[in-house]
Design a protein around this motif. Structure first.
Motif, PDB file in Angstrom:
ATOM      1  N   LYS A   1       0.828  -1.201   0.000  1.00  0.00           N
ATOM      2  CA  LYS A   1       0.000   0.000   0.000  1.00  0.00           C
ATOM      3  C   LYS A   1       0.867   1.257   0.000  1.00  0.00           C
ATOM      4  O   LYS A   1       0.478   2.291  -0.546  1.00  0.00           O
ATOM      5  CB  LYS A   1      -0.932   0.006   1.216  1.00  0.00           C
ATOM      6  CG  LYS A   1      -1.903  -1.160   1.272  1.00  0.00           C
ATOM      7  CD  LYS A   1      -2.872  -1.139   0.103  1.00  0.00           C
ATOM      8  CE  LYS A   1      -3.896  -2.247   0.225  1.00  0.00           C
ATOM      9  NZ  LYS A   1      -4.864  -2.242  -0.914  1.00  0.00           N
ATOM     10  N   HIS A   2       2.038   1.152   0.598  1.00  0.00           N
ATOM     11  CA  HIS A   2       2.984   2.270   0.604  1.00  0.00           C
ATOM     12  C   HIS A   2       3.482   2.558  -0.808  1.00  0.00           C
ATOM     13  O   HIS A   2       3.605   3.718  -1.225  1.00  0.00           O
ATOM     14  CB  HIS A   2       4.150   1.940   1.534  1.00  0.00           C
ATOM     15  CG  HIS A   2       5.268   2.929   1.481  1.00  0.00           C
ATOM     16  ND1 HIS A   2       6.428   2.713   0.752  1.00  0.00           N
ATOM     17  CD2 HIS A   2       5.418   4.146   2.069  1.00  0.00           C
ATOM     18  CE1 HIS A   2       7.229   3.747   0.892  1.00  0.00           C
ATOM     19  NE2 HIS A   2       6.654   4.621   1.692  1.00  0.00           N
TER      20      HIS A   2
ATOM     21  N   GLU B   1      -7.608   3.579  -2.267  1.00  0.00           N
ATOM     22  CA  GLU B   1      -8.572   4.402  -1.541  1.00  0.00           C
ATOM     23  C   GLU B   1      -8.911   3.825  -0.162  1.00  0.00           C
ATOM     24  O   GLU B   1      -9.776   4.349   0.536  1.00  0.00           O
ATOM     25  CB  GLU B   1      -9.870   4.526  -2.358  1.00  0.00           C
ATOM     26  CG  GLU B   1      -9.681   5.164  -3.724  1.00  0.00           C
ATOM     27  CD  GLU B   1      -9.238   6.615  -3.637  1.00  0.00           C
ATOM     28  OE1 GLU B   1      -9.679   7.304  -2.680  1.00  0.00           O
ATOM     29  OE2 GLU B   1      -8.446   7.049  -4.492  1.00  0.00           O
ATOM     30  N   ASP B   2      -8.260   2.749   0.227  1.00  0.00           N
ATOM     31  CA  ASP B   2      -8.611   2.038   1.453  1.00  0.00           C
ATOM     32  C   ASP B   2      -7.913   2.632   2.678  1.00  0.00           C
ATOM     33  O   ASP B   2      -6.997   3.450   2.560  1.00  0.00           O
ATOM     34  CB  ASP B   2      -8.249   0.552   1.322  1.00  0.00           C
ATOM     35  CG  ASP B   2      -6.788   0.376   0.945  1.00  0.00           C
ATOM     36  OD1 ASP B   2      -5.973   0.103   1.846  1.00  0.00           O
ATOM     37  OD2 ASP B   2      -6.453   0.552  -0.252  1.00  0.00           O
ATOM     38  N   LEU B   3      -8.358   2.197   3.850  1.00  0.00           N
ATOM     39  CA  LEU B   3      -7.829   2.706   5.116  1.00  0.00           C
ATOM     40  C   LEU B   3      -6.347   2.386   5.283  1.00  0.00           C
ATOM     41  O   LEU B   3      -5.567   3.230   5.744  1.00  0.00           O
ATOM     42  CB  LEU B   3      -8.626   2.111   6.284  1.00  0.00           C
ATOM     43  CG  LEU B   3      -8.139   2.469   7.696  1.00  0.00           C
ATOM     44  CD1 LEU B   3      -8.185   3.976   7.919  1.00  0.00           C
ATOM     45  CD2 LEU B   3      -8.968   1.753   8.755  1.00  0.00           C
ATOM     46  N   LEU B   4      -5.938   1.175   4.909  1.00  0.00           N
ATOM     47  CA  LEU B   4      -4.546   0.787   5.069  1.00  0.00           C
ATOM     48  C   LEU B   4      -3.629   1.661   4.205  1.00  0.00           C
ATOM     49  O   LEU B   4      -2.523   2.025   4.634  1.00  0.00           O
ATOM     50  CB  LEU B   4      -4.369  -0.698   4.712  1.00  0.00           C
ATOM     51  CG  LEU B   4      -3.173  -1.414   5.347  1.00  0.00           C
ATOM     52  CD1 LEU B   4      -3.240  -1.322   6.862  1.00  0.00           C
ATOM     53  CD2 LEU B   4      -3.118  -2.869   4.912  1.00  0.00           C
ATOM     54  N   SER B   5      -4.079   2.017   3.009  1.00  0.00           N
ATOM     55  CA  SER B   5      -3.306   2.922   2.155  1.00  0.00           C
ATOM     56  C   SER B   5      -3.175   4.299   2.805  1.00  0.00           C
ATOM     57  O   SER B   5      -2.105   4.913   2.788  1.00  0.00           O
ATOM     58  CB  SER B   5      -3.982   3.066   0.784  1.00  0.00           C
ATOM     59  OG  SER B   5      -3.954   1.861   0.069  1.00  0.00           O
ATOM     60  N   LYS B   6      -4.259   4.756   3.404  1.00  0.00           N
ATOM     61  CA  LYS B   6      -4.244   6.064   4.066  1.00  0.00           C
ATOM     62  C   LYS B   6      -3.245   6.068   5.220  1.00  0.00           C
ATOM     63  O   LYS B   6      -2.480   7.027   5.389  1.00  0.00           O
ATOM     64  CB  LYS B   6      -5.653   6.394   4.565  1.00  0.00           C
ATOM     65  CG  LYS B   6      -5.811   7.776   5.175  1.00  0.00           C
ATOM     66  CD  LYS B   6      -7.250   8.021   5.583  1.00  0.00           C
ATOM     67  CE  LYS B   6      -7.436   9.405   6.201  1.00  0.00           C
ATOM     68  NZ  LYS B   6      -7.220  10.485   5.217  1.00  0.00           N
ATOM     69  N   LEU B   7      -3.245   4.988   5.999  1.00  0.00           N
ATOM     70  CA  LEU B   7      -2.292   4.886   7.101  1.00  0.00           C
ATOM     71  C   LEU B   7      -0.861   4.783   6.591  1.00  0.00           C
ATOM     72  O   LEU B   7       0.062   5.374   7.176  1.00  0.00           O
ATOM     73  CB  LEU B   7      -2.631   3.673   7.963  1.00  0.00           C
ATOM     74  CG  LEU B   7      -3.915   3.768   8.797  1.00  0.00           C
ATOM     75  CD1 LEU B   7      -4.237   2.422   9.442  1.00  0.00           C
ATOM     76  CD2 LEU B   7      -3.790   4.848   9.873  1.00  0.00           C
ATOM     77  N   ALA B   8      -0.668   4.030   5.514  1.00  0.00           N
ATOM     78  CA  ALA B   8       0.679   3.866   4.956  1.00  0.00           C
ATOM     79  C   ALA B   8       1.231   5.200   4.453  1.00  0.00           C
ATOM     80  O   ALA B   8       2.415   5.515   4.651  1.00  0.00           O
ATOM     81  CB  ALA B   8       0.644   2.847   3.820  1.00  0.00           C
TER      82      ALA B   8
ATOM     83  N   TYR C   1       2.978   5.965   7.915  1.00  0.00           N
ATOM     84  CA  TYR C   1       4.217   5.210   7.695  1.00  0.00           C
ATOM     85  C   TYR C   1       5.265   6.062   6.972  1.00  0.00           C
ATOM     86  O   TYR C   1       6.429   6.120   7.374  1.00  0.00           O
ATOM     87  CB  TYR C   1       3.896   3.942   6.910  1.00  0.00           C
ATOM     88  CG  TYR C   1       5.078   3.012   6.676  1.00  0.00           C
ATOM     89  CD1 TYR C   1       6.025   2.798   7.662  1.00  0.00           C
ATOM     90  CD2 TYR C   1       5.227   2.341   5.461  1.00  0.00           C
ATOM     91  CE1 TYR C   1       7.099   1.949   7.449  1.00  0.00           C
ATOM     92  CE2 TYR C   1       6.290   1.490   5.238  1.00  0.00           C
ATOM     93  CZ  TYR C   1       7.225   1.299   6.231  1.00  0.00           C
ATOM     94  OH  TYR C   1       8.288   0.459   6.016  1.00  0.00           O
ATOM     95  N   ARG C   2       4.839   6.741   5.909  1.00  0.00           N
ATOM     96  CA  ARG C   2       5.783   7.568   5.146  1.00  0.00           C
ATOM     97  C   ARG C   2       6.362   8.703   5.975  1.00  0.00           C
ATOM     98  O   ARG C   2       7.521   9.087   5.792  1.00  0.00           O
ATOM     99  CB  ARG C   2       5.084   8.144   3.919  1.00  0.00           C
ATOM    100  CG  ARG C   2       4.865   7.154   2.783  1.00  0.00           C
ATOM    101  CD  ARG C   2       4.263   7.842   1.581  1.00  0.00           C
ATOM    102  NE  ARG C   2       3.986   6.902   0.503  1.00  0.00           N
ATOM    103  CZ  ARG C   2       3.428   7.247  -0.661  1.00  0.00           C
ATOM    104  NH1 ARG C   2       3.087   8.514  -0.877  1.00  0.00           N
ATOM    105  NH2 ARG C   2       3.201   6.321  -1.582  1.00  0.00           N
ATOM    106  N   THR C   3       5.553   9.225   6.867  1.00  0.00           N
ATOM    107  CA  THR C   3       6.004  10.363   7.684  1.00  0.00           C
ATOM    108  C   THR C   3       6.786   9.928   8.919  1.00  0.00           C
ATOM    109  O   THR C   3       7.334  10.778   9.623  1.00  0.00           O
ATOM    110  CB  THR C   3       4.788  11.198   8.137  1.00  0.00           C
ATOM    111  OG1 THR C   3       3.935  10.383   8.957  1.00  0.00           O
ATOM    112  CG2 THR C   3       3.989  11.692   6.939  1.00  0.00           C
ATOM    113  N   GLY C   4       6.801   8.633   9.188  1.00  0.00           N
ATOM    114  CA  GLY C   4       7.503   8.132  10.365  1.00  0.00           C
ATOM    115  C   GLY C   4       6.695   8.216  11.634  1.00  0.00           C
ATOM    116  O   GLY C   4       7.206   7.910  12.725  1.00  0.00           O
TER     117      GLY C   4
END
Length: 228
Positions: free
Chosen positions: A27-28, A33-40, A44-47
């Protein structure tokens, strides 16, 4: 419970966590459009969150969104079958409000989530005649609160006409269950249709012979044999 069960459960949980961590990576790299992509993307990208933290959150949402509702459907059905008058009230009503009311009463009556809140007192306070000192640990047991006779007269009785919406089966305040609106809709659909579709539904074995998940995070039955 079999002694191997906890080890098997931990192994399965870790296997699922590994799968979800790999999914976070996917997802990263290719977000949707899913929740896991939003979190990634946002965490995740921002640390702000690690890959494992996001995977653990996803695992919680997955398990809590399935196991709890599945357990409530089985336990609620067993409870209603054991109380024919209450079952008849639900099955014979054309009023969606009564079905919704039955859902709240069954949530109160069963209180299936056994991950009780553990808190530390930030200051001295008194409750139920007991003084709790600052720094002392507290375990808040929802099932006891849901059987409080001051809030629910004859609390050990199942009454689908009871106004039980103020139960704490989903928690309270800022720590309430995230998925409670979905859970309510799912249970209303099941309880509002199952017993009409199969009006002769009954337990295939005596209630006393059901095997309950006494040591599980979510209370339930291992299986619910029925016939019609």
């Amino acid at each position: 419970m079999d002694k191997a069960d906890p080890e098997q459960a931990m192994a399965a949980s870790e296997e699922l966590n590994v799968y979800l961590k790999d999914l976070v990576d996917k997802k990263h790299n290719e977000p949707g459009e899913d929740l896991l992509s939003k979190l990634a993307v946002e965490q995740y990208r921002t640390g702000a969150m690690s890959r494992r933290e996001i995977a653990t959150m996803a695992q919680l949402l997955l398990v809590a969104g399935h196991d709890t509702t599945a357990s409530m459907i089985a336990l609620g059905t067993a409870a209603l079958l054991a109380h024919p008058d209450q079952l008849n009230a639900v099955r014979g009503s054309d009023n969606p409000a009564l079905v919704a009311n039955a859902v709240e009463e069954l949530l109160r009556y069963l209180s299936i989530t056994h991950t009780e809140a553990r808190r530390v007192a930030r200051e001295d306070f008194k409750i139920g005649g007991q003084v709790v000192r600052e720094g002392e640990g507290i375990v808040v047991v929802k099932s006891i609160a849901n059987r409080d006779p001051a809030e629910f007269p004859t609390p050990d009785a199942l009454d689908v006409h009871r106004k039980a919406r103020h139960h704490v089966a989903f928690g309270f305040g800022s720590h309430q269950c995230l998925g409670q609106p979905l859970a309510r809709v799912e249970l209303q659909v099941v309880y509002g249709t199952l017993y009409r579709r199969i009006p002769t539904l009954t337990l295939a074995i005596p209630l006393e012979q059901l095997r309950f998940k006494e040591n599980a995070v979510f209370y339930g039955v291992h299986e619910l044999p029925v016939t019609w």
